[in-house]
Design an enzyme around this catalytic site. Sequence first.
Site, PDB file in Angstrom:
ATOM      1  N   PHE A 123       9.301  10.856  10.062  1.00 17.79           N
ATOM      2  CA  PHE A 123      10.682  10.390  10.173  1.00 17.79           C
ATOM      3  C   PHE A 123      11.171  10.141   8.759  1.00 17.79           C
ATOM      4  O   PHE A 123      10.738   9.201   8.098  1.00 17.79           O
ATOM      5  CB  PHE A 123      10.684   9.104  11.005  1.00 17.79           C
ATOM      6  CG  PHE A 123      12.002   8.401  11.163  1.00 17.79           C
ATOM      7  CD1 PHE A 123      12.999   8.948  11.962  1.00 17.79           C
ATOM      8  CD2 PHE A 123      12.228   7.168  10.562  1.00 17.79           C
ATOM      9  CE1 PHE A 123      14.205   8.270  12.143  1.00 17.79           C
ATOM     10  CE2 PHE A 123      13.431   6.486  10.743  1.00 17.79           C
ATOM     11  CZ  PHE A 123      14.409   7.044  11.538  1.00 17.79           C
ATOM     12  N   GLY A 124      12.033  11.006   8.250  1.00 12.43           N
ATOM     13  CA  GLY A 124      12.434  10.937   6.854  1.00 12.43           C
ATOM     14  C   GLY A 124      13.761  10.236   6.659  1.00 12.43           C
ATOM     15  O   GLY A 124      14.822  10.871   6.697  1.00 12.43           O
ATOM     16  N   GLU A 127      14.580   7.284   0.766  1.00 11.83           N
ATOM     17  CA  GLU A 127      14.663   8.232  -0.354  1.00 11.83           C
ATOM     18  C   GLU A 127      14.163   7.554  -1.621  1.00 11.83           C
ATOM     19  O   GLU A 127      14.103   6.316  -1.676  1.00 11.83           O
ATOM     20  CB  GLU A 127      16.115   8.693  -0.525  1.00 11.83           C
ATOM     21  CG  GLU A 127      16.639   9.360   0.735  1.00 11.83           C
ATOM     22  CD  GLU A 127      17.952  10.101   0.530  1.00 11.83           C
ATOM     23  OE1 GLU A 127      18.551   9.972  -0.557  1.00 11.83           O
ATOM     24  OE2 GLU A 127      18.335  10.819   1.462  1.00 11.83           O
ATOM     25  N   GLY A 131      16.153   2.619   0.024  1.00 15.11           N
ATOM     26  CA  GLY A 131      15.301   2.328   1.184  1.00 15.11           C
ATOM     27  C   GLY A 131      15.995   1.352   2.108  1.00 15.11           C
ATOM     28  O   GLY A 131      16.539   1.730   3.152  1.00 15.11           O
ATOM     29  N   SER A 132      16.059   0.082   1.706  1.00 17.98           N
ATOM     30  CA  SER A 132      16.720  -0.939   2.546  1.00 17.98           C
ATOM     31  C   SER A 132      18.164  -0.547   2.833  1.00 17.98           C
ATOM     32  O   SER A 132      18.665  -0.715   3.947  1.00 17.98           O
ATOM     33  CB  SER A 132      16.719  -2.289   1.824  1.00 17.98           C
ATOM     34  OG  SER A 132      15.416  -2.645   1.440  1.00 17.98           O
ATOM     35  N   ILE A 157       7.019   9.132   3.273  1.00 15.32           N
ATOM     36  CA  ILE A 157       7.149   9.513   4.683  1.00 15.32           C
ATOM     37  C   ILE A 157       5.770   9.670   5.345  1.00 15.32           C
ATOM     38  O   ILE A 157       4.975  10.535   4.972  1.00 15.32           O
ATOM     39  CB  ILE A 157       8.003  10.807   4.837  1.00 15.32           C
ATOM     40  CG1 ILE A 157       9.329  10.639   4.076  1.00 15.32           C
ATOM     41  CG2 ILE A 157       8.241  11.123   6.315  1.00 15.32           C
ATOM     42  CD1 ILE A 157      10.155   9.410   4.435  1.00 15.32           C
ATOM     43  N   HIS A 341     -14.615 -15.539   3.421  1.00 11.42           N
ATOM     44  CA  HIS A 341     -15.717 -14.631   3.081  1.00 11.42           C
ATOM     45  C   HIS A 341     -16.195 -14.785   1.630  1.00 11.42           C
ATOM     46  O   HIS A 341     -17.131 -14.082   1.221  1.00 11.42           O
ATOM     47  CB  HIS A 341     -15.305 -13.168   3.327  1.00 11.42           C
ATOM     48  CG  HIS A 341     -15.383 -12.751   4.755  1.00 11.42           C
ATOM     49  ND1 HIS A 341     -14.561 -13.255   5.737  1.00 11.42           N
ATOM     50  CD2 HIS A 341     -16.210 -11.877   5.390  1.00 11.42           C
ATOM     51  CE1 HIS A 341     -14.867 -12.709   6.898  1.00 11.42           C
ATOM     52  NE2 HIS A 341     -15.863 -11.876   6.720  1.00 11.42           N
ATOM     53  N   GLY A 342     -15.543 -15.652   0.875  1.00 10.43           N
ATOM     54  CA  GLY A 342     -15.972 -15.853  -0.509  1.00 10.43           C
ATOM     55  C   GLY A 342     -15.986 -14.534  -1.274  1.00 10.43           C
ATOM     56  O   GLY A 342     -15.121 -13.670  -1.072  1.00 10.43           O
ATOM     57  N   GLU A 366       9.386  -0.425   7.417  1.00 13.61           N
ATOM     58  CA  GLU A 366      10.318  -0.543   8.549  1.00 13.61           C
ATOM     59  C   GLU A 366      11.208  -1.778   8.409  1.00 13.61           C
ATOM     60  O   GLU A 366      11.456  -2.513   9.368  1.00 13.61           O
ATOM     61  CB  GLU A 366       9.570  -0.512   9.889  1.00 13.61           C
ATOM     62  CG  GLU A 366       8.891   0.839  10.083  1.00 13.61           C
ATOM     63  CD  GLU A 366       8.701   1.267  11.525  1.00 13.61           C
ATOM     64  OE1 GLU A 366       7.684   1.899  11.781  1.00 13.61           O
ATOM     65  OE2 GLU A 366       9.557   1.001  12.387  1.00 13.61           O
TER      66      GLU A 366
HETATM   67  C1  LIG Z   1       3.067   3.295   3.092  1.00 18.14           C
HETATM   68  C2  LIG Z   1       4.514   3.435   3.414  1.00 18.14           C
HETATM   69  C3  LIG Z   1       4.924   4.172   4.521  1.00 18.14           C
HETATM   70  C4  LIG Z   1       6.284   4.344   4.799  1.00 18.14           C
HETATM   71  N1  LIG Z   1       6.663   5.179   5.824  1.00 18.14           N
HETATM   72  C5  LIG Z   1       7.967   5.514   5.939  1.00 18.14           C
HETATM   73  C6  LIG Z   1       8.393   6.517   6.874  1.00 18.14           C
HETATM   74  O1  LIG Z   1       7.573   7.089   7.615  1.00 18.14           O
HETATM   75  N2  LIG Z   1       9.696   6.856   6.927  1.00 18.14           N
HETATM   76  C7  LIG Z   1      10.633   6.262   6.125  1.00 18.14           C
HETATM   77  O2  LIG Z   1      11.795   6.632   6.213  1.00 18.14           O
HETATM   78  N3  LIG Z   1      10.278   5.284   5.245  1.00 18.14           N
HETATM   79  C8  LIG Z   1       8.965   4.914   5.128  1.00 18.14           C
HETATM   80  N4  LIG Z   1       8.597   3.949   4.226  1.00 18.14           N
HETATM   81  C9  LIG Z   1       9.599   3.327   3.394  1.00 18.14           C
HETATM   82  C10 LIG Z   1       9.855   1.852   3.691  1.00 18.14           C
HETATM   83  O3  LIG Z   1      10.485   1.701   4.934  1.00 18.14           O
HETATM   84  C11 LIG Z   1      10.666   1.295   2.515  1.00 18.14           C
HETATM   85  O4  LIG Z   1       9.797   1.214   1.399  1.00 18.14           O
HETATM   86  C12 LIG Z   1      11.289  -0.046   2.811  1.00 18.14           C
HETATM   87  O5  LIG Z   1      12.289   0.075   3.782  1.00 18.14           O
HETATM   88  C13 LIG Z   1      11.890  -0.702   1.560  1.00 18.14           C
HETATM   89  O6  LIG Z   1      12.701   0.191   0.876  1.00 18.14           O
HETATM   90  P1  LIG Z   1      12.517   0.393  -0.715  1.00 18.14           P
HETATM   91  O7  LIG Z   1      11.078   0.638  -0.941  1.00 18.14           O
HETATM   92  O8  LIG Z   1      13.491   1.390  -1.176  1.00 18.14           O
HETATM   93  O9  LIG Z   1      12.866  -1.022  -1.335  1.00 18.14           O
HETATM   94  P2  LIG Z   1      14.328  -1.492  -1.803  1.00 18.14           P
HETATM   95  O10 LIG Z   1      15.301  -1.270  -0.708  1.00 18.14           O
HETATM   96  O11 LIG Z   1      14.630  -0.901  -3.128  1.00 18.14           O
HETATM   97  O12 LIG Z   1      14.097  -3.055  -1.965  1.00 18.14           O
HETATM   98  C14 LIG Z   1      13.454  -3.620  -3.095  1.00 18.14           C
HETATM   99  C15 LIG Z   1      13.451  -5.148  -2.893  1.00 18.14           C
HETATM  100  O13 LIG Z   1      14.814  -5.623  -2.882  1.00 18.14           O
HETATM  101  C16 LIG Z   1      15.033  -6.359  -1.688  1.00 18.14           C
HETATM  102  N5  LIG Z   1      16.421  -6.202  -1.279  1.00 18.14           N
HETATM  103  C17 LIG Z   1      17.124  -5.048  -1.118  1.00 18.14           C
HETATM  104  N6  LIG Z   1      18.371  -5.314  -0.709  1.00 18.14           N
HETATM  105  C18 LIG Z   1      18.465  -6.677  -0.589  1.00 18.14           C
HETATM  106  C19 LIG Z   1      19.499  -7.576  -0.200  1.00 18.14           C
HETATM  107  N7  LIG Z   1      20.710  -7.142   0.179  1.00 18.14           N
HETATM  108  N8  LIG Z   1      19.224  -8.894  -0.212  1.00 18.14           N
HETATM  109  C20 LIG Z   1      18.003  -9.353  -0.583  1.00 18.14           C
HETATM  110  N9  LIG Z   1      16.998  -8.557  -0.965  1.00 18.14           N
HETATM  111  C21 LIG Z   1      17.217  -7.234  -0.958  1.00 18.14           C
HETATM  112  C22 LIG Z   1      14.059  -5.766  -0.678  1.00 18.14           C
HETATM  113  O14 LIG Z   1      13.838  -6.665   0.409  1.00 18.14           O
HETATM  114  C23 LIG Z   1      12.838  -5.564  -1.557  1.00 18.14           C
HETATM  115  O15 LIG Z   1      12.156  -6.781  -1.700  1.00 18.14           O
HETATM  116  C24 LIG Z   1       7.234   3.720   3.972  1.00 18.14           C
HETATM  117  C25 LIG Z   1       6.834   2.932   2.882  1.00 18.14           C
HETATM  118  C26 LIG Z   1       5.496   2.815   2.590  1.00 18.14           C
HETATM  119  C27 LIG Z   1       5.111   2.021   1.366  1.00 18.14           C
END
Ligand SMILES: Cc1cc2nc3c(=O)[nH]c(=O)nc-3n(C[C@H](O)[C@H](O)[C@H](O)COP(=O)(O)OP(=O)(O)OC[C@H]3O[C@@H](n4cnc5c(N)ncnc54)[C@H](O)[C@@H]3O)c2cc1C
Length: 382
Positions: A123-124, A127, A131-132, A157, A341-342, A366
């Site tokens: 599920f892509g 980017e 992310g958020s 992804i 577990h030390g 997520e």
């Molecule tokens: C192992 C792994 C598997 C994953 N699998 C998938 C997948 O299958 N498909 C997919 O689409 N994604 C996937 N992801 C992506 C994941 O969902 C994102 O990393 C996550 O949503 C956070 O986005 P970001 O890394 O861009 O962080 P950012 O959005 O850049 O956030 C960075 C920090 O800023 C904070 N922040 C951002 N906006 C605000 C705000 N308005 N107020 C307060 N704090 C804020 C965030 O909470 C975070 O602490 C995966 C990630 C990992 C590491």
Amino acid sequence: MDFRLTDEQSALRESVRDFAREVVAPVIAEHYERHTFPYEVIRQMGKMGLFGLPFDEEHGGMGGDYFALCLALEELARVDSSVAITLEAAVSLGAMPIYRFGTEEQKATWLPRLLSGEALAGFGLTEPGTGSDAGGTQTRAVLDGDEWVINGSKAFITNSGTDITAMVTVTAVTGTNPDGSKELSTIIVPTGTPGFTVAPGYSKVGWTASDTHELTFDDCRVPAANLLGARGRGFAQFLRILDEGRIAIAALAVGLAQGCVDESIRYAKERHAFGRPIGDNQAIQFKIADMELKAHTARLAYYDAAARMLAGEPFKRQAAIAKLHASTIAVDNAREATQIHGGYGFMNEYPVARFWRDSKILEIGEGTSEVQRMIIARDLGL
Ligand SMILES: Cc1cc2nc3c(=O)[nH]c(=O)nc-3n(C[C@H](O)[C@H](O)[C@H](O)COP(=O)(O)OP(=O)(O)OC[C@H]3O[C@@H](n4cnc5c(N)ncnc54)[C@H](O)[C@@H]3O)c2cc1C
């Protein structure tokens, strides 16, 4: 109100628990250490029907529901989270978008293989630059005759680059809405489509036996018929998928938290210091009691969110609460289990070391904990 499991639910939980202990536990440490994908374990999970749990039999599923999936995820994560996240992402992020929004033709093409575990889908959404703030999607798809031409990239992804990955769904900007905002749509991109490149797997802190890649799309062409659901519905689709997925991640986090309790009880009875088992000390007993308290209350939170979802009631806030709480306590329990577990807790051969490394991502993937708080606050009218 009754949170006790039915006989059928209990039987499912028991069979997954046995599978995790008998099949996953003996092999997973080596996969984790070598960062290899456990194909044989996944094949057996497919044979058990785990990939088809929440889908109807007409489409090749097991006729269960989303709560059944959560029970299975909890029991798997109690032993190992790489396997659990592979199932979670395959079902809730991979197959579910096709099941919920696909045409009958798309369902017939993809679901039989996805629901049997023979194939996986990714599920892509995320980017490299966003992310958020998923509305900040930069990947674009332009309709050229009867084909979408996709350009852009996706980050992190899950399940996107295994030998059995069949396709990914990709969110892309397909135009501009009347209010000037981006029109987002979801498009199916089969593995091997020219212009679709899967980068080598990331070097991760945890979930090292799961599959995660960056994807790039360079004039990648797929048929117009690969649009998933209606054009412009991408935003609504991924919000729905993520709301559900949060309940599944909460279940996975509860499993990890409970696994920490299991391992801590075992070790507290075995390990001696000052002439007696460390578990004879009330300080250790209280740590384990608090860990059990946290796992139990987080479990109730995800049961509640799942019950509301299955009853067709609003569940967004409860799913966010469950995910936020369960991921927080999973990190807490992993830290305390390691402490109990030390020095051995810092050694990779002990399951708690894996739990510790696997717990942090639960507060990020997520939807981060901050995003969960934003969802809860918004739902409270703030
Ligand atoms: C192992 C792994 C598997 C994953 N699998 C998938 C997948 O299958 N498909 C997919 O689409 N994604 C996937 N992801 C992506 C994941 O969902 C994102 O990393 C996550 O949503 C956070 O986005 P970001 O890394 O861009 O962080 P950012 O959005 O850049 O956030 C960075 C920090 O800023 C904070 N922040 C951002 N906006 C605000 C705000 N308005 N107020 C307060 N704090 C804020 C965030 O909470 C975070 O602490 C995966 C990630 C990992 C590491």
